[in-house]
Design an enzyme around this catalytic site. Sequence first.
Site, mmCIF file in Angstrom:
data_model
loop_
_atom_site.group_PDB
_atom_site.id
_atom_site.type_symbol
_atom_site.label_atom_id
_atom_site.label_comp_id
_atom_site.label_asym_id
_atom_site.label_seq_id
_atom_site.Cartn_x
_atom_site.Cartn_y
_atom_site.Cartn_z
ATOM 1 N N GLN A 82 0.836 -1.210 0.000
ATOM 2 C CA GLN A 82 0.000 0.000 0.000
ATOM 3 C C GLN A 82 0.874 1.264 0.000
ATOM 4 O OE1 GLN A 82 -3.150 0.813 -0.388
ATOM 5 N NE2 GLN A 82 -3.813 -1.287 -0.732
ATOM 6 N N SER A 83 1.930 1.260 -0.791
ATOM 7 C CA SER A 83 2.853 2.401 -0.798
ATOM 8 C C SER A 83 2.205 3.667 -1.381
ATOM 9 C CB SER A 83 4.078 2.024 -1.643
ATOM 10 O OG SER A 83 4.800 3.177 -2.018
#
Length: 338
Positions: A82-83
């Site tokens: 989930q960068s």
Amino acid sequence: MTSDLSSERLTEWHGVPRVRLATLPTPLERGPLVGNGVRLWVKRDDLTGLGMGGNKARKLEFLCGDAVRNGARALITVGAGQSNHCRMTAAAGSLLGLETHLVLAGDRPDRLEGNQLLSDRFGAHMHFTGAGPSEWGVLEIAREALTDELAAQKLAPYSIPIGGSTHVGALGYVLAYDEIVEQCTSTGFTPGAIVFTSSSGGTHAGLVAGRAWRRALGLAHPPVIAIGVAKGVVAGFPSVEQLANEALHLAGLPGRVEAADVEVDARWLGADYAIATPESTDAADWAALTGAWVLDAVYTAKGMAGLLGNAADGRWASGDNVVWIHTGGQPEVFVHHD
Ligand SMILES: Cc1ncc(COP(=O)(O)O)c(C=O)c1O
């Protein structure tokens, strides 16, 4: 071939190429009194605009400037599943007409959510590695392998390390430091500290470099306090001091960052990156109910917990002003956790 739009956006700052991607300056909001009467100010870098905003827009202005100047036709970067950095790189790629490849931790989920959903919408190619979110070594090796593959396909890739934390990217926060102090000055105060969330160290490097630059010019230069939310940065990796001095050198700015300028408060990390703590959960609730600030569990909730914890410990005197940088991360709020 980059789009006409990318050439139009190409400018320079101190001789370093920069493409304009962020909506700047971001607002500085007056918050409540915290701790023993310390005035909180929130610097809204969650509102930088690019692809739903966040701190990476500032770094990407210089990273993509370097890419466009060097004739890159593709961007590659890497991060946790989930960068935020990957999502914002995908947004920059879409805006600049550059094919974007993201090397991500974890496996491809059945349904895309949060940052992945947005990265997909921005047209990025997502390469899932199966690696754990803190296995940065594995992720970086995968990025390098993909870079070689795309170079062999003559795609002229510009490859960006985790978090965009190079001396080039750090320049975005050299400018941000100056922007913050000048905004505070025109509002009528000099902050006692600038506090923010640190993970891959680039934001921190830029801020301390900006501070050293202003110090060298004899201007107000309040201290910078990083709240560490990843094991690397709390253990001193990468070297913030080295990145910061390289950033100053790149732009030909006076000043030097010393080891004593680099403070990482490691008390708010908890068990590991992306694992919430009781303090971070409380801080996210407090922020939502106090200033309608939306904090994410991975980064900003721990950063705010650090600020509130330091204020409660009496680190600043009653009447002091402290700036907290909201670095973004909101798409994480929309991710379903079992
Ligand atoms: C929302 C948010 N805050 C803070 C950070 C930390 O920035 P840096 O990686 O430059 O330390 C990140 C990095 O990914 C982020 O996404």
